[in-house]
Scaffold this motif. Structure first.
Motif, mmCIF file in Angstrom:
data_model
loop_
_atom_site.group_PDB
_atom_site.id
_atom_site.type_symbol
_atom_site.label_atom_id
_atom_site.label_comp_id
_atom_site.label_asym_id
_atom_site.label_seq_id
_atom_site.Cartn_x
_atom_site.Cartn_y
_atom_site.Cartn_z
ATOM 1 N N GLY A 13 0.934 -1.177 0.051
ATOM 2 C CA GLY A 13 0.120 0.048 -0.039
ATOM 3 C C GLY A 13 0.728 1.288 0.118
ATOM 4 N N MET A 14 2.196 1.104 0.343
ATOM 5 C CA MET A 14 3.133 2.423 0.158
ATOM 6 C C MET A 14 3.549 2.394 -1.248
ATOM 7 S SD MET A 14 5.476 1.871 3.594
ATOM 8 C CE MET A 14 4.729 2.160 5.110
ATOM 9 N N PHE A 15 3.812 3.659 -1.581
ATOM 10 C CA PHE A 15 4.291 4.041 -3.022
ATOM 11 C C PHE A 15 5.743 4.057 -2.946
ATOM 12 C CE2 PHE A 15 5.209 6.582 -6.600
ATOM 13 C CZ PHE A 15 4.350 6.061 -7.717
ATOM 14 N N VAL A 16 6.620 3.431 -3.416
ATOM 15 C CA VAL A 16 8.267 3.743 -3.560
ATOM 16 C C VAL A 16 8.376 4.925 -4.515
ATOM 17 C CG1 VAL A 16 10.185 2.605 -3.850
ATOM 18 C CG2 VAL A 16 8.502 1.465 -2.682
ATOM 19 N N ASP A 17 9.078 5.827 -3.989
ATOM 20 C CA ASP A 17 9.413 6.981 -4.865
ATOM 21 C C ASP A 17 10.908 6.594 -5.516
ATOM 22 O OD1 ASP A 17 9.049 9.744 -6.142
ATOM 23 O OD2 ASP A 17 10.798 10.048 -4.958
ATOM 24 N N SER A 18 11.625 6.030 -4.720
ATOM 25 C CA SER A 18 12.989 5.876 -5.125
ATOM 26 C C SER A 18 13.766 5.139 -3.758
ATOM 27 C CB SER A 18 14.031 6.995 -5.548
ATOM 28 O OG SER A 18 13.966 7.853 -4.312
ATOM 29 N N VAL A 19 14.847 4.427 -4.458
ATOM 30 C CA VAL A 19 15.706 3.773 -3.212
ATOM 31 C C VAL A 19 16.688 4.829 -2.609
ATOM 32 C CG1 VAL A 19 17.814 1.939 -3.046
ATOM 33 C CG2 VAL A 19 15.680 1.360 -4.375
#
Length: 429
Positions: A13-19
């Motif tokens: 449910g979390m949106f990954v923007d970048s590492v």
């Protein structure tokens, strides 16, 4: 609202923007952002050595954890105060500048929005463009997964684009020159909405009609999300059967929007008929001449122009002048009168382009000249002879005494220029 958190706290449910951080012994890179749909993705990231990630909670489906809310609120508060102060200083400076100028700007009937300078509008437009792109990317992914199109979101983004264009046509238009090969499918939706809004404003259409056109442009190719994405982004030439499959995106688009609130007959017409051509060679029905509406003709021009000038996984974008020449020479397919007007609206060298001049300088195109499409207003910034940046200087190339002309449009990478950074350096205060 972005938060950096360890991989151990990553949840579906979390949106990954970048590492943000990874083990030194791995070379993993996430090329595109996206929603964490299940535990399997988390396990894969852990196995690939990811230690920390930047999470965008504006696009996430779950709330920001309590422990991060306190720090984020404090930072957000300080940031907002700084932004408000900065905006107020710019507003005062803008008013002072306006008072010292005796020029009167004639208000157009098409807009109730107050006209703003390029620099002031570009700040708002660039922030909105980034947010719109991320939201549409998520929506495109959801449609690909079988979910419905969020018409409310499309309507909201379309209205914001139109409002920006009515305040200043060039700010949003400049952003369409930014290229993202991997994000073509959703950026094409936004670019077309911007370009059609700029063109409709130029044609003197009403604000309510411009908003319908913008929404139609956002939705005209939405059915592509329902096709196999390997087919949509195929690098090799399509076979006859594959081409027939791609043409079915029109039917898929209709299925996604039919009966939805806010989808008008004009919008439906744009979706159905933007691939029709005046000589009857288009699809899906092979309509000819006057049977194709003006809205569909406009959409056809904008669609082809953006498709030809954009980077895609299987093609390098054409220079705008080549796309305009294609539209101009195919008079049997595209409305020649509308094409002529589109060229006058865009200019041979559209805003946001980089051009090489006869004085061995590179310049950023800031505005077109309606009566001189090949002589835009530019900002000189680079010496091509000595290969270095120079003090910026604005120039109206339509003024005869300057004796400076455009030789050609150039690709930013030809001179190792990062267009996004260049725009920020020159247009953000």
């Amino acid at each position: 609202m972005r938060v950096t958190l360890p991989i151990s706290e990553l949840k579906p449910g979390m949106f990954v923007d970048s590492v943000n951080k990874q083990r030194a012994d791995t070379g993993v890179k996430i090329k595109s952002r996206g929603m964490v749909r299940d535990r399997g993705i988390i396990d894969k990231l852990t196995a690939e050595g990811v230690l920390e990630l930047n999470i965008d909670f504006d696009l996430s489906e779950i709330a920001i954890p309590d422990k991060y809310q306190k720090e984020d609120k404090a930072q957000e508060s300080a940031t907002e105060v700084a932004k408000i102060d900065a905006r107020e200083r710019r507003r005062r400076a803008g008013k002072a500048s306006e008072k010292s100028t005796s020029k009167r700007v004639k208000k157009k009937k098409t807009s109730t929005a107050e006209a703003t300078s390029l620099e002031r509008e570009f700040e708002l437009a660039s922030q909105a463009f980034e947010l719109h792109t991320r939201k549409v990317q998520v929506m495109y992914g959801d449609i690909t997964s079988g979910l419905k199109a969020d018409i409310g979101l499309i309507n909201e983004i379309s209205k914001e684009i139109v409002d920006s264009v009515l305040r200043n046509s060039n700010a949003m238009a400049i952003l369409t020159r930014l290229q993202d090969k991997e994000g073509y499918n959703w950026r094409h939706m936004i670019n077309c909405a911007i370009l059609i809004s700029v063109f409709a404003k130029y044609l003197g259409l009403s604000q309510s009609l411009i908003q319908q056109l913008a929404m139609g442009a956002m939705l005209h190719d939405v059915g592509h999300a329902r096709l196999p994405q390997g087919l949509v982004n195929k690098k090799d030439k399509l076979s006859d059967n594959e081409y027939k499959a791609v043409k079915k995106h029109v039917v898929h688009s209709l299925g996604l929007v039919k009966g939805e609130q806010g989808v008008t007959p004009l919008i439906m017409d744009m979706i159905i008929n933007h691939h029709e051509r005046l000589d009857g060679t288009g699809y899906p029905r092979g309509l000819q001449g006057s049977k194709i509406s003006k809205a569909a003709r406009i959409m056809a021009i904008v669609d082809v122009y953006d498709a030809m000038t954009s980077e895609r996984p299987y093609q390098q974008g054409e220079e705008p002048v080549h796309a305009l020449r294609h539209l101009l020479t195919n008079k049997d397919k595209f409305d020649p009168d509308l094409v002529q007007r589109f060229i006058k609206c865009q200019g041979v060298h559209p805003v946001g382009s980089i051009v090489k001049l006869t004085n061995e300088r590179l310049a950023l195109v800031l505005a077109g000249n309606k009566h001189a499409p090949t002589a835009p207003n530019v900002r000189i910034f680079y010496n091509t002879k000595h290969m270095h940046h120079i003090t910026a200087k604005e120039l109206d190339l339509s003024v005869p005494e300057h004796d400076v002309k455009v030789i050609a449009s150039i690709r930013p990478l030809d001179y190792q220029i990062n267009l996004s950074r260049l725009l920020k350096d020159h247009l953000l205060a």
